[in-house]
Design an enzyme around this catalytic site. Structure first.
Site, PDB file in Angstrom:
ATOM      1  N   ALA A 151     -39.651   7.808   2.905  1.00 33.92           N
ATOM      2  CA  ALA A 151     -40.258   7.045   1.807  1.00 33.92           C
ATOM      3  C   ALA A 151     -41.642   6.568   2.197  1.00 33.92           C
ATOM      4  O   ALA A 151     -41.963   6.452   3.383  1.00 33.92           O
ATOM      5  CB  ALA A 151     -39.395   5.823   1.470  1.00 33.92           C
ATOM      6  N   GLN A 152     -42.439   6.276   1.185  1.00 33.41           N
ATOM      7  CA  GLN A 152     -43.629   5.437   1.378  1.00 33.41           C
ATOM      8  C   GLN A 152     -43.006   4.045   1.363  1.00 33.41           C
ATOM      9  O   GLN A 152     -42.701   3.516   0.291  1.00 33.41           O
ATOM     10  CB  GLN A 152     -44.621   5.676   0.232  1.00 33.41           C
ATOM     11  CG  GLN A 152     -45.982   5.027   0.429  1.00 33.41           C
ATOM     12  CD  GLN A 152     -45.940   3.512   0.588  1.00 33.41           C
ATOM     13  OE1 GLN A 152     -45.882   2.996   1.717  1.00 33.41           O
ATOM     14  NE2 GLN A 152     -45.944   2.785  -0.493  1.00 33.41           N
ATOM     15  N   TYR A 212     -43.231   0.102  -5.605  1.00 34.08           N
ATOM     16  CA  TYR A 212     -42.235   0.566  -4.630  1.00 34.08           C
ATOM     17  C   TYR A 212     -40.818   0.297  -5.148  1.00 34.08           C
ATOM     18  O   TYR A 212     -39.966   1.190  -5.163  1.00 34.08           O
ATOM     19  CB  TYR A 212     -42.451  -0.161  -3.290  1.00 34.08           C
ATOM     20  CG  TYR A 212     -41.330   0.015  -2.286  1.00 34.08           C
ATOM     21  CD1 TYR A 212     -41.282   1.111  -1.431  1.00 34.08           C
ATOM     22  CD2 TYR A 212     -40.298  -0.931  -2.183  1.00 34.08           C
ATOM     23  CE1 TYR A 212     -40.252   1.264  -0.507  1.00 34.08           C
ATOM     24  CE2 TYR A 212     -39.267  -0.785  -1.265  1.00 34.08           C
ATOM     25  CZ  TYR A 212     -39.246   0.311  -0.433  1.00 34.08           C
ATOM     26  OH  TYR A 212     -38.209   0.460   0.468  1.00 34.08           O
ATOM     27  N   GLY A 235     -37.148  11.457   7.016  1.00 36.09           N
ATOM     28  CA  GLY A 235     -37.704  10.201   7.549  1.00 36.09           C
ATOM     29  C   GLY A 235     -37.258   9.957   8.975  1.00 36.09           C
ATOM     30  O   GLY A 235     -37.187   8.809   9.415  1.00 36.09           O
ATOM     31  N   THR A 266     -32.746  -0.274  -1.714  1.00 39.91           N
ATOM     32  CA  THR A 266     -33.354  -1.461  -1.095  1.00 39.91           C
ATOM     33  C   THR A 266     -33.160  -2.745  -1.898  1.00 39.91           C
ATOM     34  O   THR A 266     -33.094  -2.717  -3.130  1.00 39.91           O
ATOM     35  CB  THR A 266     -34.868  -1.229  -0.914  1.00 39.91           C
ATOM     36  OG1 THR A 266     -35.527  -2.480  -0.681  1.00 39.91           O
ATOM     37  CG2 THR A 266     -35.512  -0.606  -2.148  1.00 39.91           C
TER      38      THR A 266
HETATM   39  P1  NAP Z   1     -40.459   3.952   7.965  1.00 45.81           P
HETATM   40  O1  NAP Z   1     -40.375   3.542   9.400  1.00 45.81           O
HETATM   41  O2  NAP Z   1     -41.717   3.682   7.219  1.00 45.81           O
HETATM   42  O3  NAP Z   1     -40.164   5.532   7.913  1.00 45.81           O
HETATM   43  C1  NAP Z   1     -40.438   6.285   6.770  1.00 45.81           C
HETATM   44  C2  NAP Z   1     -40.250   7.751   7.083  1.00 45.81           C
HETATM   45  O4  NAP Z   1     -40.485   8.515   5.885  1.00 45.81           O
HETATM   46  C3  NAP Z   1     -41.201   8.319   8.140  1.00 45.81           C
HETATM   47  O5  NAP Z   1     -40.474   9.182   8.976  1.00 45.81           O
HETATM   48  C4  NAP Z   1     -42.207   9.115   7.324  1.00 45.81           C
HETATM   49  O6  NAP Z   1     -42.754  10.201   8.008  1.00 45.81           O
HETATM   50  C5  NAP Z   1     -41.282   9.637   6.217  1.00 45.81           C
HETATM   51  N1  NAP Z   1     -42.007  10.096   5.034  1.00 45.81           N
HETATM   52  C6  NAP Z   1     -42.873   9.398   4.260  1.00 45.81           C
HETATM   53  N2  NAP Z   1     -43.334  10.169   3.268  1.00 45.81           N
HETATM   54  C7  NAP Z   1     -42.741  11.378   3.384  1.00 45.81           C
HETATM   55  C8  NAP Z   1     -42.818  12.602   2.659  1.00 45.81           C
HETATM   56  N3  NAP Z   1     -43.612  12.739   1.600  1.00 45.81           N
HETATM   57  N4  NAP Z   1     -42.066  13.643   3.076  1.00 45.81           N
HETATM   58  C9  NAP Z   1     -41.292  13.531   4.180  1.00 45.81           C
HETATM   59  N5  NAP Z   1     -41.184  12.416   4.917  1.00 45.81           N
HETATM   60  C10 NAP Z   1     -41.899  11.351   4.520  1.00 45.81           C
HETATM   61  O7  NAP Z   1     -39.273   3.303   7.125  1.00 45.81           O
HETATM   62  P2  NAP Z   1     -37.879   2.653   7.613  1.00 45.81           P
HETATM   63  O8  NAP Z   1     -38.087   1.192   7.790  1.00 45.81           O
HETATM   64  O9  NAP Z   1     -37.302   3.464   8.712  1.00 45.81           O
HETATM   65  O10 NAP Z   1     -37.003   2.801   6.290  1.00 45.81           O
HETATM   66  C11 NAP Z   1     -36.208   3.969   6.057  1.00 45.81           C
HETATM   67  C12 NAP Z   1     -35.847   4.029   4.589  1.00 45.81           C
HETATM   68  O11 NAP Z   1     -35.119   2.877   4.210  1.00 45.81           O
HETATM   69  C13 NAP Z   1     -37.044   4.085   3.638  1.00 45.81           C
HETATM   70  O12 NAP Z   1     -36.673   4.892   2.541  1.00 45.81           O
HETATM   71  C14 NAP Z   1     -37.217   2.641   3.189  1.00 45.81           C
HETATM   72  O13 NAP Z   1     -37.862   2.600   1.925  1.00 45.81           O
HETATM   73  C15 NAP Z   1     -35.765   2.211   3.123  1.00 45.81           C
HETATM   74  N6  NAP Z   1     -35.500   0.783   3.335  1.00 45.81           N
HETATM   75  C16 NAP Z   1     -35.997   0.166   4.435  1.00 45.81           C
HETATM   76  C17 NAP Z   1     -35.689  -1.170   4.646  1.00 45.81           C
HETATM   77  C18 NAP Z   1     -36.214  -1.899   5.866  1.00 45.81           C
HETATM   78  O14 NAP Z   1     -36.194  -3.137   5.849  1.00 45.81           O
HETATM   79  N7  NAP Z   1     -36.619  -1.194   6.917  1.00 45.81           N
HETATM   80  C19 NAP Z   1     -34.871  -1.856   3.736  1.00 45.81           C
HETATM   81  C20 NAP Z   1     -34.368  -1.166   2.643  1.00 45.81           C
HETATM   82  C21 NAP Z   1     -34.674   0.167   2.455  1.00 45.81           C
HETATM   83  P3  NAP Z   1     -44.181  10.162   8.765  1.00 45.81           P
HETATM   84  O15 NAP Z   1     -43.854   9.871  10.198  1.00 45.81           O
HETATM   85  O16 NAP Z   1     -44.709  11.528   8.547  1.00 45.81           O
HETATM   86  O17 NAP Z   1     -45.005   9.087   8.107  1.00 45.81           O
HETATM   87  O1  G4F Z   2     -42.592  -7.260   6.001  1.00 44.14           O
HETATM   88  P1  G4F Z   2     -42.931  -7.019   4.584  1.00 44.14           P
HETATM   89  O2  G4F Z   2     -44.128  -6.183   4.311  1.00 44.14           O
HETATM   90  O3  G4F Z   2     -41.612  -6.420   3.933  1.00 44.14           O
HETATM   91  P2  G4F Z   2     -41.087  -6.326   2.419  1.00 44.14           P
HETATM   92  O4  G4F Z   2     -42.203  -6.351   1.451  1.00 44.14           O
HETATM   93  O5  G4F Z   2     -40.026  -7.351   2.253  1.00 44.14           O
HETATM   94  O6  G4F Z   2     -40.459  -4.859   2.393  1.00 44.14           O
HETATM   95  C1  G4F Z   2     -39.609  -4.393   3.431  1.00 44.14           C
HETATM   96  O7  G4F Z   2     -38.269  -4.690   3.098  1.00 44.14           O
HETATM   97  C2  G4F Z   2     -37.774  -4.028   1.922  1.00 44.14           C
HETATM   98  C3  G4F Z   2     -36.327  -4.487   1.728  1.00 44.14           C
HETATM   99  O8  G4F Z   2     -36.302  -5.703   1.045  1.00 44.14           O
HETATM  100  C4  G4F Z   2     -37.860  -2.531   2.128  1.00 44.14           C
HETATM  101  F1  G4F Z   2     -37.362  -1.894   1.042  1.00 44.14           F
HETATM  102  C5  G4F Z   2     -39.309  -2.135   2.353  1.00 44.14           C
HETATM  103  O9  G4F Z   2     -39.378  -0.722   2.611  1.00 44.14           O
HETATM  104  C6  G4F Z   2     -39.835  -2.889   3.576  1.00 44.14           C
HETATM  105  O10 G4F Z   2     -39.149  -2.425   4.707  1.00 44.14           O
HETATM  106  O11 G4F Z   2     -43.149  -8.413   3.833  1.00 44.14           O
HETATM  107  C7  G4F Z   2     -42.182  -9.425   3.872  1.00 44.14           C
HETATM  108  C8  G4F Z   2     -42.742 -10.680   3.211  1.00 44.14           C
HETATM  109  C9  G4F Z   2     -43.391 -10.455   1.851  1.00 44.14           C
HETATM  110  O12 G4F Z   2     -42.990 -11.463   0.968  1.00 44.14           O
HETATM  111  C10 G4F Z   2     -44.875 -10.573   2.113  1.00 44.14           C
HETATM  112  O13 G4F Z   2     -45.645 -11.041   1.005  1.00 44.14           O
HETATM  113  O14 G4F Z   2     -43.775 -11.203   4.051  1.00 44.14           O
HETATM  114  C11 G4F Z   2     -44.859 -11.605   3.224  1.00 44.14           C
HETATM  115  N1  G4F Z   2     -46.081 -11.616   4.034  1.00 44.14           N
HETATM  116  C12 G4F Z   2     -46.838 -12.706   4.280  1.00 44.14           C
HETATM  117  N2  G4F Z   2     -47.908 -12.369   5.012  1.00 44.14           N
HETATM  118  C13 G4F Z   2     -46.656 -10.554   4.613  1.00 44.14           C
HETATM  119  C14 G4F Z   2     -47.816 -11.030   5.236  1.00 44.14           C
HETATM  120  N3  G4F Z   2     -46.284  -9.269   4.673  1.00 44.14           N
HETATM  121  C15 G4F Z   2     -47.067  -8.405   5.384  1.00 44.14           C
HETATM  122  N4  G4F Z   2     -46.690  -7.112   5.479  1.00 44.14           N
HETATM  123  N5  G4F Z   2     -48.233  -8.841   5.993  1.00 44.14           N
HETATM  124  C16 G4F Z   2     -48.662 -10.136   5.946  1.00 44.14           C
HETATM  125  O15 G4F Z   2     -49.691 -10.489   6.501  1.00 44.14           O
END
Ligand code: NAP
Ligand code: G4F
Length: 344
Positions: free
Chosen positions: A80-81, A147, A8, A123
């Site tokens: 991740a997706q 997810y 990722g 997460t």
């Molecule tokens: P992100 O920007 O969406 O990055 C996801 C990465 O995963 C991208 O590099 C993507 O590659 C890669 N990927 C997706 N499917 C893959 C596959 N099948 N094989 C190999 N690589 C793949 O996510 P992020 O916000 O940096 O988050 C990083 C991790 O932390 C994720 O696992 C997410 O679920 C977790 N997480 C995030 C948050 C948050 O708030 N950001 C909170 C808790 C946990 P491509 O460029 O090819 O799409």
């Molecule tokens: O920004 P979001 O899409 O993030 P969400 O669903 O909290 O997930 C993110 O945080 C997780 C950690 O808790 C990670 F694991 C995950 O990979 C990701 O990074 O939505 C945040 C909130 C939700 O409650 C959603 O229903 O915002 C609300 N929301 C309201 N309007 C919206 C919208 N979210 C999105 N994406 N787009 C809207 O228009």
């Protein structure tokens, strides 16, 4: 010099972690998916310093190959997706990548280099329908999306491999963290991008789903430091990483608009709620039910005491600064985009 493998790496967290590990003198390897148009995503600016390996989380052979090539001392599984809403549209792919993909990576480590330290990106979505407030390491899980369910599998398989095979495997239960590099489908970046477009007159209004939803938002740059710290301890363990502050999506909207000098006033309720520009009287925020989710996580609020005490981790970028940075960055990007479109 230590070797690190990041899955990722092209994503938000992968890019900040790669920068951190390069600064610390690591030899950084990153796995990348094959795409029809080569795209280094968020690591384009440092691509020459990274050793890329083509692999996919759903293909265990490619991950074994990545371990053989990198001989990684530390593996950070960030791939991740990651978009919750998409997990209802693609539940199988989400499970393949976010759940079984973790087992694939753990098996690759066990086969090639069992001494490697492993970080799993767990997460706060796993807390879902929260069983207590604030959420900590001992809070029972109740995921509310495909997810969250897939990530819970990844979380438990990491713990299971630690207990079964004595692997140094940790899960970071990270609460929402955002940045200038956040994907535009996530609500914070969707808001900051729209706010500057509305300010600059190239977008009419912003459409959102559930604005009552509460999130504990930090900055990704702070959170990748916690990932690294987890892999430097005597013994592996799981940690909550959060700010211990929570805000509604509506509050995020208000603060983001304030940064471009617009005050939003709210009128109506439910799907009829609208946000009005106090000065012009124009409607700049509307509700579109297409952004509602089949099941929602209403409130997330994390307690990072364990990480602060054991790891010495501390959040450095406050919430106000996070929003300010995101708005400022989008203002620069959109202004440049408008200039270029006028030249063409
Ligand atoms: P992100 O920007 O969406 O990055 C996801 C990465 O995963 C991208 O590099 C993507 O590659 C890669 N990927 C997706 N499917 C893959 C596959 N099948 N094989 C190999 N690589 C793949 O996510 P992020 O916000 O940096 O988050 C990083 C991790 O932390 C994720 O696992 C997410 O679920 C977790 N997480 C995030 C948050 C948050 O708030 N950001 C909170 C808790 C946990 P491509 O460029 O090819 O799409
Ligand atoms: O920004 P979001 O899409 O993030 P969400 O669903 O909290 O997930 C993110 O945080 C997780 C950690 O808790 C990670 F694991 C995950 O990979 C990701 O990074 O939505 C945040 C909130 C939700 O409650 C959603 O229903 O915002 C609300 N929301 C309201 N309007 C919206 C919208 N979210 C999105 N994406 N787009 C809207 O228009």
């Amino acid at each position: 010099m230590k070797n690190a493998l990041i899955t990722g790496i092209t994503g938000q967290d992968g890019s900040y972690l790669a920068e951190l590990l390069l600064e610390k003198g690591y030899n950084v390897y990153g796995i990348m998916r094959r795409k029809s148009v080569v795209d280094y995503g968020n690591v384009d600016h440092i691509k020459d310093k990274i050793n890329f390996i083509y692999a996919d989380m759903t293909d265990v052979i490619s991950l074994i190959n990545a371990m053989i090539i990198s001989q990684a001392d530390e593996v950070y599984n960030l791939a991740a997706q990651s978009f919750v809403a998409t997990s209802w549209e693609q539940p199988i792919a989400t499970a393949d990548i976010n759940a079984l993909g973790v087992t694939n990576m753990l098996e690759a480590i066990r086969t090639v280099k069992p001494s490697a330290h492993f970080y799993q990106a767990s997460t706060s979505e796993m807390f879902g329908l929260v069983q207590e407030i604030p959420q900590k390491e001992t809070t029972p899980f109740y995921p509310r999306s495909p997810y969250g369910v897939a990530k819970l599998y990844g979380h438990w398989i990491t713990k299971n491999y630690r207990e079964s095979y004595n692997l140094y495997a940790c899960s970071g239960i990270l609460f929402n963290h955002e940045s200038e590099r956040r994907g535009k489908e996530f609500v914070t970046r969707k808001i900051t991008d729209a706010v500057v477009r509305i300010k600059l007159g190239v977008q009419d209004h912003l459409e959102l789903g559930n604005m009552d939803s509460k999130r504990d938002w930090g900055h990704s740059k702070d959170y990748v430091k916690a990932m690294w710290l987890m892999l430097q301890q005597e013994t592996p363990d799981d940690y909550v990483i959060a700010t211990n502050e929570t805000r509604t999506v509506r509050e995020f909207v208000e603060i983001a608009f304030n940064h471009v000098g617009i005050t939003v006033e709210w009128q109506g309720t439910g799907v009829d709620e609208i946000g009005i520009d106090k000065t012009t009287g124009k409607t700049i925020v509307k509700i579109n039910p297409k952004f509602f989710r089949p099941a929602e996580v209403d409130i997330l609020l994390g307690d990072p005491t364990k990480a602060e005490t054991v790891l010495g981790w501390k959040r450095e970028i406050p919430f106000a600064n996070l929003v300010e940075r995101m708005v400022k960055n989008d203002m620069e990007l959109v202004t440049r985009e408008i200039k270029i479109s006028k030249l063409n």
